[in-house]
Design an enzyme around this catalytic site. Structure first.
Site, PDB file in Angstrom:
ATOM      1  N   ASP A   1      36.325  46.171  15.631  1.00  0.00           N
ATOM      2  CA  ASP A   1      34.669  46.373  15.700  1.00  0.00           C
ATOM      3  C   ASP A   1      34.535  48.004  15.856  1.00  0.00           C
ATOM      4  O   ASP A   1      34.205  48.312  16.963  1.00  0.00           O
ATOM      5  CB  ASP A   1      33.803  45.650  16.509  1.00  0.00           C
TER       6      ASP A   1
ATOM      7  N   LYS B   1      40.578  41.298  12.722  1.00  0.00           N
ATOM      8  CA  LYS B   1      39.546  40.936  12.024  1.00  0.00           C
ATOM      9  C   LYS B   1      38.620  42.254  11.729  1.00  0.00           C
ATOM     10  O   LYS B   1      38.278  42.883  12.652  1.00  0.00           O
ATOM     11  CB  LYS B   1      38.670  40.007  13.138  1.00  0.00           C
TER      12      LYS B   1
ATOM     13  N   ASP C   1      35.548  39.072   7.854  1.00  0.00           N
ATOM     14  CA  ASP C   1      34.615  38.363   8.370  1.00  0.00           C
ATOM     15  C   ASP C   1      33.369  38.947   7.787  1.00  0.00           C
ATOM     16  O   ASP C   1      32.467  39.512   8.572  1.00  0.00           O
ATOM     17  CB  ASP C   1      34.628  38.442   9.889  1.00  0.00           C
ATOM     18  N   LEU C   2      32.946  38.447   6.473  1.00  0.00           N
ATOM     19  CA  LEU C   2      31.801  38.909   6.052  1.00  0.00           C
ATOM     20  C   LEU C   2      30.574  37.965   5.632  1.00  0.00           C
ATOM     21  O   LEU C   2      29.663  37.990   5.356  1.00  0.00           O
ATOM     22  CB  LEU C   2      32.210  39.748   4.616  1.00  0.00           C
ATOM     23  N   LYS C   3      31.234  36.513   6.194  1.00  0.00           N
ATOM     24  CA  LYS C   3      30.129  35.510   6.128  1.00  0.00           C
ATOM     25  C   LYS C   3      29.324  35.461   4.541  1.00  0.00           C
ATOM     26  O   LYS C   3      28.133  35.615   4.700  1.00  0.00           O
ATOM     27  CB  LYS C   3      29.204  35.513   7.325  1.00  0.00           C
TER      28      LYS C   3
ATOM     29  N   HIS D   1      27.674  34.160   1.409  1.00  0.00           N
ATOM     30  CA  HIS D   1      26.089  33.382   1.455  1.00  0.00           C
ATOM     31  C   HIS D   1      25.604  33.723   0.294  1.00  0.00           C
ATOM     32  O   HIS D   1      24.427  34.441   0.538  1.00  0.00           O
ATOM     33  CB  HIS D   1      25.608  33.348   2.701  1.00  0.00           C
ATOM     34  N   ASP D   2      25.547  32.934  -0.732  1.00  0.00           N
ATOM     35  CA  ASP D   2      24.757  33.349  -2.184  1.00  0.00           C
ATOM     36  C   ASP D   2      25.107  32.146  -2.988  1.00  0.00           C
ATOM     37  O   ASP D   2      25.737  31.171  -2.499  1.00  0.00           O
ATOM     38  CB  ASP D   2      25.364  34.685  -3.000  1.00  0.00           C
ATOM     39  N   ILE D   3      24.686  32.312  -4.279  1.00  0.00           N
ATOM     40  CA  ILE D   3      24.808  31.069  -5.250  1.00  0.00           C
ATOM     41  C   ILE D   3      26.230  30.883  -5.590  1.00  0.00           C
ATOM     42  O   ILE D   3      26.999  31.932  -5.357  1.00  0.00           O
ATOM     43  CB  ILE D   3      24.032  31.273  -6.507  1.00  0.00           C
TER      44      ILE D   3
ATOM     45  N   THR E   1      26.093  31.311  16.779  1.00  0.00           N
ATOM     46  CA  THR E   1      25.816  31.074  18.062  1.00  0.00           C
ATOM     47  C   THR E   1      24.630  31.897  18.739  1.00  0.00           C
ATOM     48  O   THR E   1      24.356  31.691  19.730  1.00  0.00           O
ATOM     49  CB  THR E   1      27.163  31.698  18.726  1.00  0.00           C
TER      50      THR E   1
ATOM     51  N   ARG F   1      36.820  35.642  26.736  1.00  0.00           N
ATOM     52  CA  ARG F   1      36.880  36.505  27.776  1.00  0.00           C
ATOM     53  C   ARG F   1      37.903  36.070  28.642  1.00  0.00           C
ATOM     54  O   ARG F   1      38.071  35.099  29.144  1.00  0.00           O
ATOM     55  CB  ARG F   1      35.594  36.772  28.702  1.00  0.00           C
TER      56      ARG F   1
ATOM     57  N   GLN G   1      27.901  38.644  25.197  1.00  0.00           N
ATOM     58  CA  GLN G   1      28.081  37.494  24.756  1.00  0.00           C
ATOM     59  C   GLN G   1      27.431  36.515  25.724  1.00  0.00           C
ATOM     60  O   GLN G   1      27.786  36.713  26.880  1.00  0.00           O
ATOM     61  CB  GLN G   1      29.678  37.145  24.570  1.00  0.00           C
TER      62      GLN G   1
ATOM     63  N   GLY H   1      37.574  40.859  21.057  1.00  0.00           N
ATOM     64  CA  GLY H   1      37.381  42.266  20.460  1.00  0.00           C
ATOM     65  C   GLY H   1      37.328  43.302  21.543  1.00  0.00           C
ATOM     66  O   GLY H   1      38.237  43.768  21.876  1.00  0.00           O
ATOM     67  N   ARG H   2      35.873  43.392  22.232  1.00  0.00           N
ATOM     68  CA  ARG H   2      35.857  44.364  23.165  1.00  0.00           C
ATOM     69  C   ARG H   2      36.971  44.470  24.418  1.00  0.00           C
ATOM     70  O   ARG H   2      37.202  45.453  24.902  1.00  0.00           O
ATOM     71  CB  ARG H   2      34.475  44.517  23.796  1.00  0.00           C
TER      72      ARG H   2
HETATM   73  O1  C5P Z   1      33.924  41.999  21.389  1.00  0.00           O
HETATM   74  P1  C5P Z   1      33.775  40.491  21.401  1.00  0.00           P
HETATM   75  O2  C5P Z   1      35.214  40.070  21.831  1.00  0.00           O
HETATM   76  O3  C5P Z   1      32.499  39.899  21.875  1.00  0.00           O
HETATM   77  O4  C5P Z   1      34.101  40.346  19.744  1.00  0.00           O
HETATM   78  C1  C5P Z   1      33.848  39.011  19.268  1.00  0.00           C
HETATM   79  C2  C5P Z   1      33.821  39.262  17.619  1.00  0.00           C
HETATM   80  O5  C5P Z   1      33.650  37.871  16.983  1.00  0.00           O
HETATM   81  C3  C5P Z   1      32.809  40.024  17.038  1.00  0.00           C
HETATM   82  O6  C5P Z   1      33.308  40.885  16.040  1.00  0.00           O
HETATM   83  C4  C5P Z   1      31.583  39.353  16.696  1.00  0.00           C
HETATM   84  O7  C5P Z   1      30.865  39.957  15.549  1.00  0.00           O
HETATM   85  C5  C5P Z   1      32.440  37.844  16.401  1.00  0.00           C
HETATM   86  N1  C5P Z   1      31.764  36.856  16.294  1.00  0.00           N
HETATM   87  C6  C5P Z   1      30.827  36.377  17.624  1.00  0.00           C
HETATM   88  N2  C5P Z   1      30.260  35.380  17.264  1.00  0.00           N
HETATM   89  C7  C5P Z   1      30.266  34.345  16.601  1.00  0.00           C
HETATM   90  C8  C5P Z   1      30.766  34.784  15.254  1.00  0.00           C
HETATM   91  C9  C5P Z   1      31.411  35.951  15.423  1.00  0.00           C
HETATM   92  O8  C5P Z   1      31.182  36.908  18.467  1.00  0.00           O
HETATM   93  N3  C5P Z   1      29.540  33.159  16.553  1.00  0.00           N
END
Ligand code: C5P
Length: 242
Positions: free
Chosen positions: A13, A35, A62-64, A66-68, A126, A188, A197, A217-218
Site C-alpha cells: 500500500d 498485494k 485486490d480491486l474487488k 462488482h458490476d454486471i 470487515t 499483526r 484495524q 501490510g504496514r
Molecule cells: O497494513 P495492514 O496490514 O492493515 O494491511 C491490510 C491490507 O489488507 C490492506 O491493503 C487492506 O486494504 C486490506 N484489507 C483489509 N481488510 C479487509 C480487506 C482487505 O485490511 N477486510
C-alpha cells in the site's frame, strides 16, 4: 510448518511503483505474493503489475470487482492477461457474476498459456458492523451467517476461496471444506500496533483458525527494516507451529 513462505502476502500500500518494486525485490526470498490494491493500481495503472511481474513477483490484485456479469467477465479477462496470480470480486455481485469472473479468467489464462489466476470472493466487508449490516444495508440475521452463506455460494460458483477476517475463518473452513482458500488481512505480529484495524489476529491465531494465506501490510512496509520484519513474522509462525 512447510511452505509458510507461500502463505505470506505483503500488501504494497504505497503510492510509487518504484517503491513497490524495491520492496518486492528485497522481500522476494521470504514472501509468496504481493498485494496491489486500489491505491497503487489506480495511481500507476497496469504498468505497476507488469513491473512487479518483471521482478519475478506473484501478484494478488485486490480491486474487488462488482458490476454486471458481462462487465466483470471483461475485466477478469484483462486481469488474467496481465498475469496476476490472484484477484477478487464481491460476492454481493451474485452467483452469475462470480461464475462469469471465474470462467472468463480461466479461459483467458488458458488462451495466453498462463496459469489460471486464483479468484476470491469478498464477503461482508470487515468495516461493516452488525448495526450497519441491519439498519443501513437492510440485511436480516448475523453478519457471520451471511459470510458463511456467501462463502458457500462462491465455492459453488467455482471460486477458489474468500478474503475474510481471521475471526470468521473457522466457520468458513468448517462449511467450505479443506481445499477452500481463506485469505486473511488484519494480521499483526504479537505486540505490534493495530493501526486502524479493529479486529486483528496474530499469524498463528489466523492459521490455527483455518487461514491459508496471511495478508500483512504496514507491520512490514512501514518497518525500519522490512526484511527483518518479515523474518520476525516467519520466526513467530515457526515458534508457534513447531
Ligand atoms: O497494513 P495492514 O496490514 O492493515 O494491511 C491490510 C491490507 O489488507 C490492506 O491493503 C487492506 O486494504 C486490506 N484489507 C483489509 N481488510 C479487509 C480487506 C482487505 O485490511 N477486510
Amino acid at each position: 510448518m512447510e511452505g509458510i513462505r507461500e502463505r505470506l502476502i505483503v500488501a504494497l500500500d504505497v503510492d510509487e511503483a518504484s517503491r513497490a518494486c524495491r520492496l518486492a525485490e528485497c522481500l522476494a526470498p521470504w514472501v509468496g505474493m504481493f498485494k496491489v490494491g486500489m491505491q497503487l493500481f489506480y495511481g500507476q495503472g497496469p504498468a505497476v503489475v507488469e513491473a512487479l511481474r518483471r521482478t519475478g513477483a506473484r501478484v494478488f490484485l485486490d480491486l474487488k470487482l462488482h458490476d454486471i456479469p458481462r462487465t466483470v467477465a471483461g475485466a477478469s479477462r484483462v486481469l488474467a492477461r496481465l498475469g496476476v496470480s490472484m484477484f477478487n470480486v464481491h460476492a454481493a455481485g451474485g452467483a452469475e457474476m462470480m461464475r462469469a469472473a471465474a470462467e472468463a479468467a480461466r479461459e483467458e489464462a488458458a488462451a495466453m498459456g498462463l496459469p489460471p489466476p486464483l479468484v476470491l470472493a469478498v464477503t461482508v466487508l470487515t468495516s461493516i458492523d452488525q448495526e450497519a449490516f441491519a439498519r443501513e444495508l437492510g440485511f436480516g440475521g448475523r453478519i457471520s451467517e451471511k459470510v458463511v452463506a456467501w462463502a458457500l455460494l462462491a465455492r459453488e460458483c467455482g471460486l477458489d476461496g474468500v478474503v475474510a477476517s481471521a475471526r470468521e475463518a473457522a466457520a468458513i473452513r468448517q462449511s467450505c471444506g479443506p481445499d477452500f482458500l481463506i485469505v486473511t488481512p488484519g494480521i499483526r505480529p504479537a505486540g505490534a500496533p493495530a493501526g486502524d484495524q479493529k479486529r486483528v489476529a496474530t499469524p498463528a491465531e489466523a492459521l490455527k483458525a483455518g487461514a491459508t494465506h496471511l495478508v500483512v501490510g504496514r507491520p512490514v512496509t512501514e518497518a525500519a527494516d522490512p526484511v527483518e520484519a518479515v523474518k520476525g513474522l516467519l520466526a513467530e509462525i515457526k515458534d508457534s507451529w513447531g
